[in-house]
Write an enzyme that holds these catalytic residues in place. Sequence first.
Site, short mmCIF file in Angstrom:
data_model
loop_
_atom_site.label_atom_id
_atom_site.label_comp_id
_atom_site.label_asym_id
_atom_site.label_seq_id
_atom_site.Cartn_x
_atom_site.Cartn_y
_atom_site.Cartn_z
N HIS A 188 0.87 -1.18 0.00
CA HIS A 188 0.00 0.00 0.00
C HIS A 188 0.91 1.22 0.00
O HIS A 188 1.62 1.47 0.97
CB HIS A 188 -0.88 -0.02 1.25
CG HIS A 188 -1.94 1.05 1.28
ND1 HIS A 188 -1.65 2.41 1.25
CD2 HIS A 188 -3.29 0.97 1.35
CE1 HIS A 188 -2.77 3.11 1.30
NE2 HIS A 188 -3.77 2.25 1.36
N HIS A 216 0.45 3.00 11.78
CA HIS A 216 1.30 4.15 11.43
C HIS A 216 1.53 5.03 12.64
O HIS A 216 0.66 5.20 13.49
CB HIS A 216 0.59 4.96 10.33
CG HIS A 216 1.43 6.02 9.70
ND1 HIS A 216 0.89 7.17 9.14
CD2 HIS A 216 2.76 6.11 9.51
CE1 HIS A 216 1.86 7.90 8.63
NE2 HIS A 216 3.00 7.29 8.85
N GLU A 240 -2.61 14.41 11.63
CA GLU A 240 -3.65 14.05 10.68
C GLU A 240 -5.04 14.29 11.27
O GLU A 240 -5.41 13.67 12.27
CB GLU A 240 -3.53 12.58 10.29
CG GLU A 240 -2.15 12.17 9.79
CD GLU A 240 -2.03 10.68 9.53
OE1 GLU A 240 -3.07 9.98 9.62
OE2 GLU A 240 -0.92 10.21 9.28
N TYR A 292 -15.01 4.42 5.81
CA TYR A 292 -13.57 4.48 5.60
C TYR A 292 -13.01 3.07 5.73
O TYR A 292 -13.35 2.34 6.66
CB TYR A 292 -12.94 5.41 6.62
CG TYR A 292 -11.44 5.50 6.56
CD1 TYR A 292 -10.79 5.76 5.35
CD2 TYR A 292 -10.66 5.34 7.70
CE1 TYR A 292 -9.41 5.86 5.28
CE2 TYR A 292 -9.28 5.44 7.65
CZ TYR A 292 -8.66 5.70 6.44
OH TYR A 292 -7.29 5.78 6.37
N HIS A 324 -1.80 4.82 15.22
CA HIS A 324 -3.14 4.65 14.68
C HIS A 324 -3.10 3.62 13.55
O HIS A 324 -2.04 3.16 13.15
CB HIS A 324 -3.72 5.98 14.18
CG HIS A 324 -2.88 6.66 13.15
ND1 HIS A 324 -1.76 7.40 13.45
CD2 HIS A 324 -2.99 6.72 11.79
CE1 HIS A 324 -1.22 7.89 12.35
NE2 HIS A 324 -1.94 7.48 11.33
#
Length: 450
Positions: A304, A347, A353, A362, A383
């Site tokens: 990704h 991450h 963010e 989402y 997160h």
Amino acid sequence: MERTTIMTLDFSKPGEAGYQSGFANEFATEALPGALPHARNSPQRAPYGLYAEQLSGTAFTAPRGHNRRSWLYRIRPAAVHRPFELVSGERRIVADFGDSGDVPPTPPNQLRWDPLPMPAQPTDFVDGWVTMAGNGSAAAMSGCAIHLYAANRSMRERFFYSADGELLIVPQEGRLFIMTELGRLDVEPFEIAVIPRGVRFAVALPDGRARGYVCENFGALLRLPDLGPIGSNGLANPRDFLTPNASYEDREGAFELVAKLNGRLWRADIDHSPFDVVAWHGNYAPYKYDLRHFNTIGSISYDHPDPSIFLVLQSQSDTPGVDAIDFVIFPPRWLAAEDTFRPPWFHRNVASEFMGLVHGVYDAKAEGFVPGGASLHNCMSGHGPDADTFEKASAIDTSRPNKVGDTMAFMFETRTLIRPTRFALDTAQLQANYFECWQGLKKHFNPEQR
């Protein structure tokens, strides 16, 4: 040159003046033939008895490629109004996020909010604002403020502008008919609008109510990112950005002009509509963009990629390669990477963010993150996908592509800490149990089995 003949503001139906295509082009548009002066900006006598007025969005001496300004030809100059008076009352808008500002200590916790409730009393776009978070300072022209809005009344005899920054508006529910000095934008969910610093506007709600997000950029103007090895096409293409043609109204009456300066609201009486610009030319103007036109880039082999591939607009900082603000979207897309964990990975980020959701689900959160809601993962706060998403994504057959179809999420990513306001930390919409979505992640480690 584009020409229109729309002479009155009618919020009861979609606009008719149309748009010009391109991003930060040198536009030229007039609502009456010959209203634009020929071969000069400030003639001794402008056509039709109009006043010439320059609207500067950058310093006079900014490099030509970054210089943004427009010349307006209007019935009355913008200086014609009564003196401003401070609007007293609740401080729901914040513009200083430094230690001297009115913000509490910033927690390292992951934060998430339910949608802002619709107001019980008649509330227009300006009165429906509340600041959730931000960084920097409007006075220093650095950083941003992130607001939510919820409104159920159109602005009819009231006009607004922000001297603090340009406004990136992301509708989540309800269309917005936005009349500005330079023309009209009709904006719906899945579209965004950008209103430059200082441009006066009013918002009508054709659906009776509206809700969404606003990123107020205090710093360098938003621009399209460089594409690097992607090539000459991709992501948000310039031709899909739309700037309004000139349209005007010559209307007198008892009106109110509201200004936002250094986070405070000021009001002044004005006896005419400021939407009296009959013609204009330049590259400093409002625009809109349909997020459904975004040309999504992704992996067709493995892994990704970093979310920078979803970048729509950026506000650059003084450090090359490090933006002050990135506006990123997570649109419908195909996922085809093999032997890959396809949702966004776990991450921790040096950047901060703030996320919102316009529509659907989402793909990193199975539940709890709903349209109109928001989340904040600050610098180095861990997160990623919740436990349910992780288990499902770890078991799917990656030899077959799958489509993430029912979604439109976005992110305001900033280089500096995003500091939530007192309202954001005290509101009933704050989800106290957000952290629980990761507590179900199981231990799979087995040193005897690779």
